[in-house]
Design a protein around this motif. Structure first.
Motif, PDB file in Angstrom:
ATOM      1  N   GLN A  35       0.862  -1.130   0.066  1.00 10.33           N
ATOM      2  CA  GLN A  35       0.129   0.110   0.190  1.00 10.33           C
ATOM      3  C   GLN A  35       0.850   1.130  -0.031  1.00 10.33           C
ATOM      4  OE1 GLN A  35      -2.613  -0.403   3.402  1.00 10.33           O
ATOM      5  NE2 GLN A  35      -4.098  -2.054   2.290  1.00 10.33           N
ATOM      6  N   PRO A  36       1.460   1.402  -1.232  1.00 13.29           N
ATOM      7  CA  PRO A  36       2.328   2.742  -1.216  1.00 13.29           C
ATOM      8  C   PRO A  36       1.614   4.190  -1.050  1.00 13.29           C
ATOM      9  CG  PRO A  36       1.696   1.924  -3.498  1.00 13.29           C
ATOM     10  CD  PRO A  36       1.229   0.915  -2.646  1.00 13.29           C
ATOM     11  N   GLU A  37       2.448   4.896  -0.503  1.00 17.86           N
ATOM     12  CA  GLU A  37       1.719   6.394  -0.435  1.00 17.86           C
ATOM     13  C   GLU A  37       1.808   6.869  -1.560  1.00 17.86           C
ATOM     14  OE1 GLU A  37       3.833   8.371   2.726  1.00 17.86           O
ATOM     15  OE2 GLU A  37       3.415   6.726   4.359  1.00 17.86           O
ATOM     16  N   TRP A  45      -0.001  -0.414  -8.565  1.00 20.49           N
ATOM     17  CA  TRP A  45       0.052  -1.640  -7.991  1.00 20.49           C
ATOM     18  C   TRP A  45      -1.551  -2.051  -8.242  1.00 20.49           C
ATOM     19  CZ3 TRP A  45       2.267  -5.784  -6.750  1.00 20.49           C
ATOM     20  CH2 TRP A  45       1.899  -6.490  -5.892  1.00 20.49           C
ATOM     21  N   MET A  46      -2.230  -1.322  -8.220  1.00 22.04           N
ATOM     22  CA  MET A  46      -3.806  -1.569  -8.204  1.00 22.04           C
ATOM     23  C   MET A  46      -4.322  -2.359  -9.496  1.00 22.04           C
ATOM     24  SD  MET A  46      -7.136   0.715  -7.394  1.00 22.04           S
ATOM     25  CE  MET A  46      -6.374   1.499  -5.955  1.00 22.04           C
ATOM     26  N   SER A  51      -4.861  -7.342 -12.693  1.00 22.58           N
ATOM     27  CA  SER A  51      -4.333  -7.962 -14.125  1.00 22.58           C
ATOM     28  C   SER A  51      -3.806  -9.193 -13.909  1.00 22.58           C
ATOM     29  CB  SER A  51      -3.756  -7.289 -14.783  1.00 22.58           C
ATOM     30  OG  SER A  51      -2.375  -6.832 -14.186  1.00 22.58           O
ATOM     31  N   VAL A  52      -2.978  -9.578 -12.811  1.00 25.63           N
ATOM     32  CA  VAL A  52      -2.133 -10.839 -12.744  1.00 25.63           C
ATOM     33  C   VAL A  52      -3.099 -11.946 -12.719  1.00 25.63           C
ATOM     34  CG1 VAL A  52      -0.719 -12.171 -11.243  1.00 25.63           C
ATOM     35  CG2 VAL A  52      -0.284  -9.902 -11.833  1.00 25.63           C
ATOM     36  N   PRO A  53      -4.110 -12.221 -11.593  1.00 22.37           N
ATOM     37  CA  PRO A  53      -5.049 -13.153 -11.761  1.00 22.37           C
ATOM     38  C   PRO A  53      -5.989 -13.415 -12.922  1.00 22.37           C
ATOM     39  CG  PRO A  53      -5.913 -11.469 -10.176  1.00 22.37           C
ATOM     40  CD  PRO A  53      -4.371 -11.220 -10.744  1.00 22.37           C
ATOM     41  N   TYR A  77      -5.260   4.148 -15.997  1.00 18.33           N
ATOM     42  CA  TYR A  77      -4.440   4.997 -14.800  1.00 18.33           C
ATOM     43  C   TYR A  77      -3.463   6.054 -15.232  1.00 18.33           C
ATOM     44  CZ  TYR A  77      -6.826   1.739 -11.450  1.00 18.33           C
ATOM     45  OH  TYR A  77      -7.633   1.072 -10.760  1.00 18.33           O
ATOM     46  N   LEU A  78      -2.825   5.431 -16.312  1.00 23.01           N
ATOM     47  CA  LEU A  78      -1.721   6.229 -16.823  1.00 23.01           C
ATOM     48  C   LEU A  78      -2.179   7.514 -17.472  1.00 23.01           C
ATOM     49  CD1 LEU A  78       0.376   3.454 -18.822  1.00 23.01           C
ATOM     50  CD2 LEU A  78       0.870   4.373 -16.440  1.00 23.01           C
TER      51      LEU A  78
END
Length: 246
Positions: A35-37, A45-46, A51-53, A77-78
């Motif tokens: 959980q980066p600030e 990361w979200m 996307s991985v699973p 997001y980008l």
């Protein structure tokens, strides 16, 4: 007035629902690991955790265009990070906006490549992960219990067994006998001390996980996906209660 789903649309709806479930599992299991600030890292990361699973499930099912579908999750997001860097949007808007924009982006990929299909994976790890999807959903649904154990009211055990009684109406004696055991357990929880009552509730959930295992091995009474999901969920509830109790 009744509406029917077109045969051409039905596979798209099914594929989309499958990917959505995989994404939710990823959010529950992978999301809390970091959980980066910084908003940039949190947003990316979200996208990774979802996307991985989803990519693993698409490979398992043999869906095509995995990279394009993953891109549909990252690009929103980008795009939103640009106005964030200029101070037009705040971090919350980036995260929520990315969630909202990725859905139409994924639909666009589904529709664009609706006729393209890959070959289902034969890789043993991917096949094992895909075949165990009820367990994955159960772990995702109960993931928070490891941080904050939940002690369900004892009547929830009666409700679980009552569901098996409905499913097992062709063999009611055994199901009624087990329900009777849980009625006795519920009565004991009421009369004993609160600490001992918590222990009895944990043992009740653990025993129900064993009952789920019996149904799963016998492939009887309930669908196997349900006995697998319920067994893993019940076991996590029991273990986390015991860890907190001791």
């Amino acid at each position: 007035m009744t509406t029917t789903v077109s045969p051409a649309v039905r596979p798209l709806v099914r594929h989309g629902a499958e990917m959505l479930v995989a994404m939710l599992i990823g959010m529950a299991l992978l999301g809390p690991l970091w959980q980066p600030e910084r908003v940039e890292f949190a947003a990316l990361w979200m996208a990774v955790s979802m996307s991985v699973p989803m990519a693993l499930w698409m490979r398992y099912r043999g869906h095509g265009r995995i990279l394009e579908m993953c891109a549909a999750m990252f690009v929103p997001y980008l795009v939103l990070l640009v106005p964030y860097w200029f101070g037009v949007l705040d971090g919350h808007a980036v995260k929520m906006g990315g969630h909202l924009l990725m859905l139409p982006a994924m639909v666009a990929v589904l529709v664009r490549y609706r006729h393209e299909h890959g070959t289902p994976s034969t890789h043993p790890v991917i096949r094992a992960l895909g075949d165990r999807w009820p367990m994955a959903i159960a772990l995702a649904a109960s993931f928070g219990f490891w941080q904050t154990p939940v002690i369900p009211p004892v009547w929830t055990l009666l409700l679980c067994q009552a569901a098996y009684l409905v499913w097992g109406r062709r063999a009611p004696r055994r199901q009624l006998a087990v329900l009777g055991v849980y009625v006795v357990l519920a009565a004991a929880v009421v009369v004993v001390s609160p600490d001992l009552g918590v222990l009895l509730i944990a043992l009740g959930w653990g025993a129900h996980a064993g009952w789920d295992l019996v149904h799963h091995l016998r492939n009887a009474v309930v669908p196997r996906w349900w006995s697998e999901f319920c067994g893993v969920f019940d076991l996590v509830v029991a273990v986390t209660i015991l860890l907190a109790w001791f």
